[in-house]
Design an enzyme around this catalytic site. Structure first.
Site, PDB file in Angstrom:
ATOM      1  N   SER A 290       0.926  -1.107  -0.160  1.00  0.00           N
ATOM      2  CA  SER A 290       0.103  -0.207  -0.192  1.00  0.00           C
ATOM      3  C   SER A 290       0.947   1.305   0.094  1.00  0.00           C
ATOM      4  O   SER A 290       1.715   1.426  -0.828  1.00  0.00           O
ATOM      5  CB  SER A 290      -0.831  -0.004   1.043  1.00  0.00           C
TER       6      SER A 290
ATOM      7  N   ASP B  29      -8.498  -4.443  -6.165  1.00  0.00           N
ATOM      8  CA  ASP B  29      -8.209  -3.479  -4.915  1.00  0.00           C
ATOM      9  C   ASP B  29      -9.093  -2.581  -5.098  1.00  0.00           C
ATOM     10  O   ASP B  29      -8.940  -1.375  -5.704  1.00  0.00           O
ATOM     11  CB  ASP B  29      -6.722  -3.465  -5.250  1.00  0.00           C
TER      12      ASP B  29
ATOM     13  N   HIS C 175      -7.456  -5.663  -0.859  1.00  0.00           N
ATOM     14  CA  HIS C 175      -6.256  -4.856  -0.764  1.00  0.00           C
ATOM     15  C   HIS C 175      -5.021  -5.634  -0.676  1.00  0.00           C
ATOM     16  O   HIS C 175      -4.523  -6.156   0.280  1.00  0.00           O
ATOM     17  CB  HIS C 175      -6.359  -3.886   0.396  1.00  0.00           C
TER      18      HIS C 175
END
Length: 514
Positions: free
Chosen positions: A227, A453, A483
């Site tokens: 991320s 995602d 995610h």
């Protein structure tokens, strides 16, 4: 969640728990020592500090080895490396394999920004057991986060009120209240954290990682970024391309976007995830309990949120489930397909007037534990984003952009559009429109994008590959949900990542896993 520049997930284990220490600050000591020569004192890990989320000390690994913790000195201001220092909290698990096969340390950043690596790595440690055969697994609380000179803004009671407010104003009075509350929050951050706020940029954290590489004794930085950790990794590669070892970026931030474009991309990403959830629920053999068709599921959610805007329902006493908390809880559940069942249960409850599950999901996003205590993930998230992002958006600008955001997502559009005012009147100017991740001369970096995602939409992976430069980024696609890709436990993805990190095998560009 009111006012985040971007939605971001807390550690997923915190959600599961909700559903079923002294803080290290800035030092005033000037120093002449060579910080790269410092020796870390590794000891058994203490229980997480309140800013890290509290809880118990990490349990031993499956083989009985204990997690070890240490602190590392780093300059408060990298422009004055001989000036004041701060201490960064580190955690590691020693490599489990033969010492002769050990490659070095593998440094993790799990994203946010604002997530504590010291608490997150042990929560997912067993997922990386294969990587541990040849690496010490290492993570850290970046500056401003957890036990690393944490940014502090408001207390628990103030944060309860902050997260209950209406984050999507419908009239002038609600707009004025939101702006006033945002200004108060930002002023409290400045009052409580003035010394550290100018020094929590991603470029500062990247320089910390290079110092960490040296202190850990590695010639190259071997890295696993997830991320926001992909943005941090990209910035590191730009600053220190010749020091990049084997690196993986998973759940990739688009480095070409400014804050507005990133928020708009998230609106599309969360809407796509909601569409996928609704299709999945209504395609089951048994009837979907929250709608007859995918469109019916989304229509009923929209009606629920409108009703909550007028009249909240029972949440986790004494708090009520507001429209903002419900939106935030739905977003949290979309971070992982494993949480879709909780979303279904939460919606069923809410339709019957009970908002406990959706509020628990929202609390997890906001870093609130069952005792009503908040970690500093929100304060750190806003501080880092505002220090990084140059644009400052006004309420008038947001209102002009609302049609575009609503077109991207009827459910999340307003929420993410109004989040853009978080950095208005912030005490520290933003550094740039977007990060520079160009890294000519870097070793190959494996860039993994997930088509489903919600938080870092799939398109960002290709943008990262292009921005890193020719011969650096190697794109891998996972056709899945949630995610990130590695933690989906997809065999194809894990074989590709493990093969590169452990044996240096670079998968063919544009490999697709499903």
């Amino acid at each position: 969640m009111p006012n985040p520049p971007r939605l971001r997930a807390a550690a997923l284990t915190a959600t599961a728990l909700l559903l079923s220490s002294v803080l290290a600050g800035c030092g005033d000591d000037s120093q002449d020592e060579d910080l790269s020569a410092q020796e870390l004192s590794w000891e058994d890990c203490p229980a997480p500090s309140p800013a890290e989320g509290g809880g118990d000390a990490p349990s031993p690994l499956a083989d009985g080895d204990k997690w070890q913790c240490a602190t590392m000195k780093t300059p408060l201001d990298w422009a004055e490396p001989k000036g004041d220092t701060i201490k960064l909290a580190l955690i590691r698990a020693r490599a489990s394999g033969d010492e002769s096969e050990r490659i070095g340390s593998l440094v993790f950043n799990f994203g946010g920004p604002g997530g504590s690596g010291v608490t997150t790595l042990p929560a997912f440690g067993e997922d990386y057991a294969k990587l541990r055969t040849r690496y010490d697994l290492v993570s850290f609380d970046p500056r401003g986060v957890g036990r690393s000179a944490p940014v502090e803004c408001q207390n628990d009671l103030q944060l309860d009120a902050f997260f209950q407010q209406d984050a999507t104003p419908d009239d002038a009075a609600e707009r004025s209240t939101l702006l006033d509350n945002t200004k108060e929050f930002n002023e409290d951050c400045e009052a409580n954290s003035e010394k550290v706020l100018p020094h929590v940029r991603t470029t500062d954290a990247a320089r910390d990682m290079d110092l960490m590489r040296q202190v850990l004794g590695d010639a190259k930085l071997h890295y696993f970024g997830i991320s926001y950790g992909t943005e941090l990794g990209g910035v590191y590669a730009h600053l220190f391309p010749k020091r990049v070892g084997r690196a993986v970026f998973d759940a990739v931030v688009d480095p070409t976007q400014n804050a507005e474009q990133g928020s708009l991309g998230q609106a599309r990403g969360f809407q796509r995830a909601l569409d996928n959830y609704a299709e999945d629920c209504t395609s089951q053999v048994e009837d979907c309990p929250v709608g007859d068709t995918a469109q019916d599921v989304k229509d009923r959610i929209a009606t629920l949120l409108k009703d909550l805007d007028r009249k909240p329902i029972l949440g986790l006493p004494p708090r009520e489930l507001t429209q903002s908390a419900a939106t935030n809880g739905i977003a949290q559940a979309l971070y992982s397909q494993d949480f879709w069942e909780y979303l279904t249960e939460g919606l069923e409850q809410a339709y019957d007037g009970n908002g406990q599950i959706l509020m628990a999901l929202s609390d997890s996003m906001n870093g609130r534990n069952q005792d009503g205590e908040y970690s500093n993930i929100t304060a750190a998230n806003i501080a880092i984003n505002c220090a990084d992002d140059k644009p400052r958006y006004t309420a008038d600008h947001v209102e002009r952009k609302l049609p575009e955001f609503r077109a991207a997502s009827a459910l999340f559009g307003d929420f993410l559009a109004w989040g853009m005012i978080s950095c208005t009147d912030w005490a520290v100017p933003g550094a740039a429109d977007h990060p520079d991740v160009s890294a000519p001369g870097s070793a190959p970096i494996l860039v993994v994008g997930n088509t489903g995602d919600p938080a870092t939409p799939y398109e960002g992976a290709r943008k990262m590959v292009d921005a890193l430069g020719e011969g650096v980024g190697v794109e891998l696609t996972y056709r899945g949900q949630g995610h990130g890709a590695y933690d989906s436990k997809n065999r194809c993805v894990q074989d590709a990542v493990n093969g590169y990190l452990l044996d240096g095998r670079i998968p063919a560009a544009k490999t697709v896993c499903s």
